[in-house]
Design a protein around this motif. Structure first.
Motif, PDB file in Angstrom:
ATOM      1  N   ILE A 140      -5.677  -6.144  -2.226  1.00  0.00           N
ATOM      2  CA  ILE A 140      -6.762  -5.921  -1.270  1.00  0.00           C
ATOM      3  C   ILE A 140      -7.614  -7.184  -1.168  1.00  0.00           C
ATOM      4  CG2 ILE A 140      -8.909  -4.656  -0.791  1.00  0.00           C
ATOM      5  CD1 ILE A 140      -7.754  -2.310  -2.344  1.00  0.00           C
ATOM      6  N   ILE A 163     -16.070  -7.640   5.860  1.00  0.00           N
ATOM      7  CA  ILE A 163     -14.744  -7.449   5.270  1.00  0.00           C
ATOM      8  C   ILE A 163     -14.811  -7.363   3.747  1.00  0.00           C
ATOM      9  CG2 ILE A 163     -13.468  -8.432   7.206  1.00  0.00           C
ATOM     10  CD1 ILE A 163     -13.077 -10.967   5.622  1.00  0.00           C
ATOM     11  N   MET A 164     -15.789  -8.044   3.125  1.00  0.00           N
ATOM     12  CA  MET A 164     -15.940  -7.932   1.671  1.00  0.00           C
ATOM     13  C   MET A 164     -16.341  -6.506   1.299  1.00  0.00           C
ATOM     14  SD  MET A 164     -15.008 -10.560   0.016  1.00  0.00           S
ATOM     15  CE  MET A 164     -15.580 -10.075  -1.597  1.00  0.00           C
ATOM     16  N   ALA A 223     -10.815  -4.053   8.887  1.00  0.00           N
ATOM     17  CA  ALA A 223     -11.034  -5.455   8.532  1.00  0.00           C
ATOM     18  C   ALA A 223     -10.149  -6.366   9.383  1.00  0.00           C
ATOM     19  CB  ALA A 223     -10.738  -5.665   7.049  1.00  0.00           C
ATOM     20  N   TYR A 224      -8.884  -5.965   9.552  1.00  0.00           N
ATOM     21  CA  TYR A 224      -7.938  -6.776  10.321  1.00  0.00           C
ATOM     22  C   TYR A 224      -8.413  -6.986  11.753  1.00  0.00           C
ATOM     23  CZ  TYR A 224      -3.761  -7.864  13.056  1.00  0.00           C
ATOM     24  OH  TYR A 224      -2.879  -8.420  13.941  1.00  0.00           O
ATOM     25  N   ILE A 232      -5.524   2.637   4.706  1.00  0.00           N
ATOM     26  CA  ILE A 232      -4.989   2.098   5.967  1.00  0.00           C
ATOM     27  C   ILE A 232      -6.119   1.870   6.961  1.00  0.00           C
ATOM     28  CG2 ILE A 232      -3.582   2.656   7.988  1.00  0.00           C
ATOM     29  CD1 ILE A 232      -1.544   3.853   6.220  1.00  0.00           C
ATOM     30  N   THR A 278      -8.164  -1.096   5.915  1.00  0.00           N
ATOM     31  CA  THR A 278      -7.412  -2.331   6.136  1.00  0.00           C
ATOM     32  C   THR A 278      -7.442  -2.727   7.604  1.00  0.00           C
ATOM     33  OG1 THR A 278      -5.937  -1.836   4.292  1.00  0.00           O
ATOM     34  CG2 THR A 278      -5.156  -3.432   5.908  1.00  0.00           C
ATOM     35  N   PHE A 279      -7.151  -1.767   8.491  1.00  0.00           N
ATOM     36  CA  PHE A 279      -7.122  -2.088   9.919  1.00  0.00           C
ATOM     37  C   PHE A 279      -8.496  -2.439  10.463  1.00  0.00           C
ATOM     38  CE2 PHE A 279      -3.006  -2.119  11.644  1.00  0.00           C
ATOM     39  CZ  PHE A 279      -2.221  -1.266  10.894  1.00  0.00           C
ATOM     40  N   LEU A 317       0.831  -1.190   0.000  1.00  0.00           N
ATOM     41  CA  LEU A 317       0.000   0.000   0.000  1.00  0.00           C
ATOM     42  C   LEU A 317       0.874   1.253   0.000  1.00  0.00           C
ATOM     43  CD1 LEU A 317      -2.714   1.454   0.267  1.00  0.00           C
ATOM     44  CD2 LEU A 317      -2.632   1.043   2.720  1.00  0.00           C
ATOM     45  N   TYR A 348     -19.831 -15.351  11.879  1.00  0.00           N
ATOM     46  CA  TYR A 348     -19.142 -15.657  10.632  1.00  0.00           C
ATOM     47  C   TYR A 348     -19.704 -14.962   9.395  1.00  0.00           C
ATOM     48  CZ  TYR A 348     -16.777 -18.312   6.996  1.00  0.00           C
ATOM     49  OH  TYR A 348     -16.019 -18.651   5.900  1.00  0.00           O
ATOM     50  N   LEU A 404     -19.356 -11.255   9.455  1.00  0.00           N
ATOM     51  CA  LEU A 404     -17.949 -10.879   9.363  1.00  0.00           C
ATOM     52  C   LEU A 404     -17.469 -10.948   7.919  1.00  0.00           C
ATOM     53  CD1 LEU A 404     -15.547  -9.964  11.026  1.00  0.00           C
ATOM     54  CD2 LEU A 404     -15.027 -12.346  11.543  1.00  0.00           C
ATOM     55  N   VAL A 405     -17.862 -12.018   7.221  1.00  0.00           N
ATOM     56  CA  VAL A 405     -17.494 -12.154   5.812  1.00  0.00           C
ATOM     57  C   VAL A 405     -18.037 -10.984   5.004  1.00  0.00           C
ATOM     58  CG1 VAL A 405     -17.887 -13.488   3.712  1.00  0.00           C
ATOM     59  CG2 VAL A 405     -17.267 -14.661   5.813  1.00  0.00           C
ATOM     60  N   GLY A 435     -13.467  -4.242   1.607  1.00  0.00           N
ATOM     61  CA  GLY A 435     -12.552  -4.437   0.489  1.00  0.00           C
ATOM     62  C   GLY A 435     -13.040  -3.729  -0.762  1.00  0.00           C
ATOM     63  N   LEU A 449      -7.608 -13.027   5.426  1.00  0.00           N
ATOM     64  CA  LEU A 449      -8.620 -12.715   6.445  1.00  0.00           C
ATOM     65  C   LEU A 449      -9.635 -13.839   6.562  1.00  0.00           C
ATOM     66  CD1 LEU A 449      -9.349  -8.886   6.041  1.00  0.00           C
ATOM     67  CD2 LEU A 449      -8.236 -10.037   7.945  1.00  0.00           C
ATOM     68  N   VAL A 496     -11.540  -9.182  12.201  1.00  0.00           N
ATOM     69  CA  VAL A 496     -11.254 -10.614  12.125  1.00  0.00           C
ATOM     70  C   VAL A 496     -10.462 -11.089  13.337  1.00  0.00           C
ATOM     71  CG1 VAL A 496      -9.970 -12.370  10.843  1.00  0.00           C
ATOM     72  CG2 VAL A 496     -11.414 -10.751   9.633  1.00  0.00           C
ATOM     73  N   SER A 497      -9.420 -10.349  13.711  1.00  0.00           N
ATOM     74  CA  SER A 497      -8.566 -10.844  14.807  1.00  0.00           C
ATOM     75  C   SER A 497      -9.291 -10.816  16.146  1.00  0.00           C
ATOM     76  CB  SER A 497      -7.247 -10.061  14.861  1.00  0.00           C
ATOM     77  OG  SER A 497      -7.485  -8.696  15.054  1.00  0.00           O
TER      78      SER A 497
END
Lengths: 200, 132
Positions: free
Chosen positions: A188, B52-53, B34-35, B28, B31-32, A73, B45, B48-49, B56, A196, B38-39
Motif C-alpha cells: 500500500i 493519498i497518505m 487515490a489512483y 479496492i 486504492t482507486f 490485494l 500538490y 494531494l499528497v 493509505g 503515486l 492522482v491521475s
C-alpha cells in the motif's frame, strides 16, 4: 493492585505452542516493518538525487503499478479465505484457495521482474543514481519477500495435501497468512509513496 | 494433546467471510480513490499528497483489522502493545532521519541547478547567511 490481583484480572491463556509461535511470528513481522520503514526513509531522502539521469516520473508506469496492486490485494483476500476453510476443516477447498493465492502472487512477481528487467535493459540500473539505488532496494526487498512467500506457500500446499489439517499445518498457515497480509500492507505504502507520488 | 486442540481452537481469531469481503472491497475503493485523485490531478500538490497518505493509512487500518484481526485478541492485547511499540520506534527513526538529512542538505553548497532556480525566484544571489 498486587501482582496476584493483576494476574487474576488479566488471565493469560496463551501458553500453548500455537499461541507462542503465532505471537513470536508477529514480533518478527514488527521487526520487518522497521526494516521497510528504514528503506522508505532512505528512498524519501534519495529519490531526488537522480545524478542527471532519469527521474521517477520518466520511468514509472502508474497503470502497470495499479494492476500489480490489484493482483497482490486479491491474493491477500484469497489468503484470508484459506484460513476460513482451514478452520472449517475443508482441506481441499483450503488447498484450492491457497493455489489461487499463489497464482495471484506469482503474477505480481512476474510483472515486477518484467518491470525491473525493462528498466535495467534501458540502462536505468540500480548503480546509475542514488534515486535508482533506493528504488530498486525498497521495491526489490518487498518483491524478494513476496518471492520467499511463494516458496513458503508451495511447501505449505504440499504439507496440507499430505498431512491434512493438523496443529502443525494450522500453525504454519496462520504464520504464513500474517506474512502475506503484512506484505500487502507494505505494498500500500510502496504504491502510494513510490508510484503515486512519483508521477505527481 | 486433544485437550490442547480444544483450547487453541478457541484462541483462533480468524474472522469471517464478511471481514475479508469488506476488507477487499474497502481496499479496492481506497486504492482507486487515490489512483484517480492522482491521475486526474484533482488537488493541488500538497493537498494531494496529504490525501493519498491519509487514504493509505486508512487502508492499512482496514487491512490490519479486517484481514489480520489485530483487535480481536482478548486482553491483555500483547499484539497491539508490540505493534504500538514498533510504531513508536518507526516514527522516531523515520522522522529523525528526515529531519537530520534535511538539515544536513541545507548546510551543503547548492548545485548549479539549485542556484539557478534560486536566482530565478529571488532575482539575485542569496543574502548573507545570518546562521554563520
Amino acid at each position: 493492585m498486587s501482582e496476584n490481583q493483576i494476574v487474576a484480572k488479566y488471565p493469560d491463556p496463551h501458553h500453548d505452542t500455537y499461541s507462542k509461535a503465532v505471537f513470536g511470528f508477529w514480533v518478527y513481522i514488527m521487526t520487518d516493518c522497521i526494516l521497510f520503514a528504514v528503506l522508505f526513509a532512505t528512498y524519501a531522502v534519495l529519490h531526488k538525487n537522480t545524478f542527471g539521469g532519469v527521474t521517477p516520473k520518466e520511468i514509472y508506469d502508474l497503470n502497470y503499478a495499479l494492476v500489480e496492486t490489484l493482483l497482490l490485494l486479491t491474493s491477500s483476500f484469497t489468503a484470508g479465505i484459506v484460513m476460513l476453510k482451514v478452520h472449517k476443516k475443508e482441506k481441499n477447498a483450503a488447498i484450492a484457495w491457497l493455489f489461487m493465492t499463489f497464482l495471484f502472487g506469482l503474477s505480481f512477481v512476474i510483472m515486477e521482474i518484467h518491470e525491473f528487467r525493462h528498466l535495467a535493459l534501458e540502462g536505468h540500473s540500480w548503480s546509475k543514481s542514488a534515486f535508482l539505488s533506493s528504488f530498486f532496494t525498497l521495491v526489490g526487498t518487498h518483491g524478494f519477500h513476496v518471492s520467499m512467500g511463494l516458496l513458503w506457500m508451495s511447501v505449505l500446499g504440499f504439507q496440507l495435501f499430505f498431512k491434512g489439517i493438523k496443529d502443525s499445518t494450522v500453525r504454519r498457515l496462520t504464520c504464513f497468512s500474517y506474512f502475506w497480509h503484512f506484505l500487502d500492507i507494505v505494498w500500500i505504502f510502496i504504491f502510494t509513496i513510490v508510484y503515486l507520488m512519483g508521477v505527481m | 494433546m486433544s485437550n490442547e486442540n480444544q483450547d487453541t481452537a478457541s484462541l483462533h481469531y480468524h474472522g469471517s467471510y464478511k471481514s475479508y469481503v469488506w476488507g477487499f472491497v474497502l481496499s479496492i475503493v481506497l486504492t482507486f480513490l487515490a489512483y484517480f485523485a492522482v491521475s486526474k490531478n484533482a488537488l493541488s500538490y500538497n493537498y494531494l499528497v496529504a490525501f493519498i497518505m491519509v487514504l493509505g493509512v486508512i487502508q492499512m487500518f482496514v487491512q490490519l483489522q479486517l484481514f489480520l484481526h489485530i483487535a480481536d485478541e482478548p486482553k491483555p492485547r500483547h499484539n497491539i502493545v508490540i505493534f504500538l511499540f514498533m510504531m513508536m520506534v518507526l516514527l522516531i527513526i523515520v522522522s529523525g532521519t528526515l529531519w537530520i538529512m534535511y538539515d544536513l542538505n541545507s548546510r551543503v553548497m547548492p548545485t548549479e541547478q539549485e542556484m539557478e532556480a534560486y536566482m530565478l525566484r529571488h532575482g539575485g544571489m542569496p543574502e548573507h547567511d545570518s546562521r554563520k
